[in-house]
Design a protein around this motif. Structure first.
Motif, PDB file in Angstrom:
ATOM      1  N   HIS A  20       0.890  -1.469   0.566  1.00 19.93           N
ATOM      2  CA  HIS A  20       0.059   0.138   0.247  1.00 19.93           C
ATOM      3  C   HIS A  20       1.066   1.047   0.157  1.00 19.93           C
ATOM      4  O   HIS A  20       1.113   1.562   0.532  1.00 19.93           O
ATOM      5  CB  HIS A  20      -0.330  -0.450   0.850  1.00 19.93           C
ATOM      6  N   LYS A  59       2.263   4.479   0.390  1.00 20.20           N
ATOM      7  CA  LYS A  59       2.232   5.758   0.409  1.00 20.20           C
ATOM      8  C   LYS A  59       2.498   7.203  -0.616  1.00 20.20           C
ATOM      9  O   LYS A  59       1.618   8.260  -0.961  1.00 20.20           O
ATOM     10  CB  LYS A  59       2.359   6.239   2.096  1.00 20.20           C
ATOM     11  N   GLU A  74      -0.574   7.245  -2.896  1.00 18.94           N
ATOM     12  CA  GLU A  74      -1.403   7.657  -2.283  1.00 18.94           C
ATOM     13  C   GLU A  74      -1.237   8.785  -2.360  1.00 18.94           C
ATOM     14  O   GLU A  74      -2.002  10.052  -2.260  1.00 18.94           O
ATOM     15  CB  GLU A  74      -1.555   7.157  -0.578  1.00 18.94           C
ATOM     16  N   GLY A  75      -0.350   9.771  -2.589  1.00 18.17           N
ATOM     17  CA  GLY A  75      -0.130  10.729  -2.366  1.00 18.17           C
ATOM     18  C   GLY A  75       0.127  11.713  -3.337  1.00 18.17           C
ATOM     19  O   GLY A  75       0.219  13.187  -3.710  1.00 18.17           O
ATOM     20  N   ARG A 104       2.466   5.124  -9.610  1.00 17.67           N
ATOM     21  CA  ARG A 104       1.067   4.249 -10.382  1.00 17.67           C
ATOM     22  C   ARG A 104       1.808   2.552  -9.577  1.00 17.67           C
ATOM     23  O   ARG A 104       2.925   2.588  -9.584  1.00 17.67           O
ATOM     24  CB  ARG A 104       0.765   4.376 -11.289  1.00 17.67           C
ATOM     25  N   CYS A 127       5.133  12.607  -2.950  1.00 15.11           N
ATOM     26  CA  CYS A 127       5.663  11.401  -2.790  1.00 15.11           C
ATOM     27  C   CYS A 127       7.308  11.519  -1.759  1.00 15.11           C
ATOM     28  O   CYS A 127       7.492  10.339  -1.141  1.00 15.11           O
ATOM     29  CB  CYS A 127       5.836  10.799  -4.098  1.00 15.11           C
TER      30      CYS A 127
END
Length: 154
Positions: free
Chosen positions: A65, A67, A70-71, A78, A99
């Motif tokens: 997952h 981060k 996500e950010g 990706r 990132c």
């Protein structure tokens, strides 16, 4: 998924992993040309930090997952749903550095590339230089301080 891990006590600060990575990512695919001709596309995605007494290669963990993904505000970061490899698309990157601040391992950095800055990180450049599919940095390490093993990751 296979990931690269560093064995800190085995690193001798030779930086061969950095050289192999930069050469692989240069348009020349040659270490001497990548450094001497200052290829603007050539950035090492792994870097050795520390010093002669204690050093370690820092590279992306390709988290389950991530981060950084996500950010990412532009969609440049990706995670491939099939391979699990986290990549950065230089054409989409806006150089905002979100990132960089989101990565808990300090594996992402921003480098100037032409007229803009882009996020740079390990892309698991396996091409069979050593063991089948083994990334260049792992194949270049004389002490095997970098290992490429199956792992659930972070």
């Amino acid at each position: 998924m296979k990931r690269i891990y560093a064995i800190e006590n085995w690193c001798i600060d030779c930086k061969r992993c950095e050289v192999a990575c930069k050469a692989f990512h240069s348009s020349y695919r040659d270490a001497v040309k990548a450094y001497q001709l200052e290829d603007e596309t050539a950035f090492e995605r792994v870097r050795v930090e520390g010093g002669l007494m204690r050093s370690v290669a820092v590279n992306c963990r390709h988290c389950a997952h991530p981060k950084c993904v996500e950010g990412c505000i532009s969609g440049a970061m990706r995670k491939d749903p099939v391979t699990g490899v986290v990549t950065s698309d230089p054409d989409k990157c806006v150089g905002c550095r979100t990132c960089v601040s989101m990565c808990p391992f300090g594996c992402v950095r921003v480098e100037p590339a032409g007229v803009k800055a882009i996020a740079i990180k390990c892309d698991l450049c396996g091409d069979g230089a050593g063991e089948p599919g083994e990334p260049r940095c792992v194949a270049a390490c004389p002490n095997r301080a970098l290992i490429y093993v199956e792992s659930e990751g972070c």
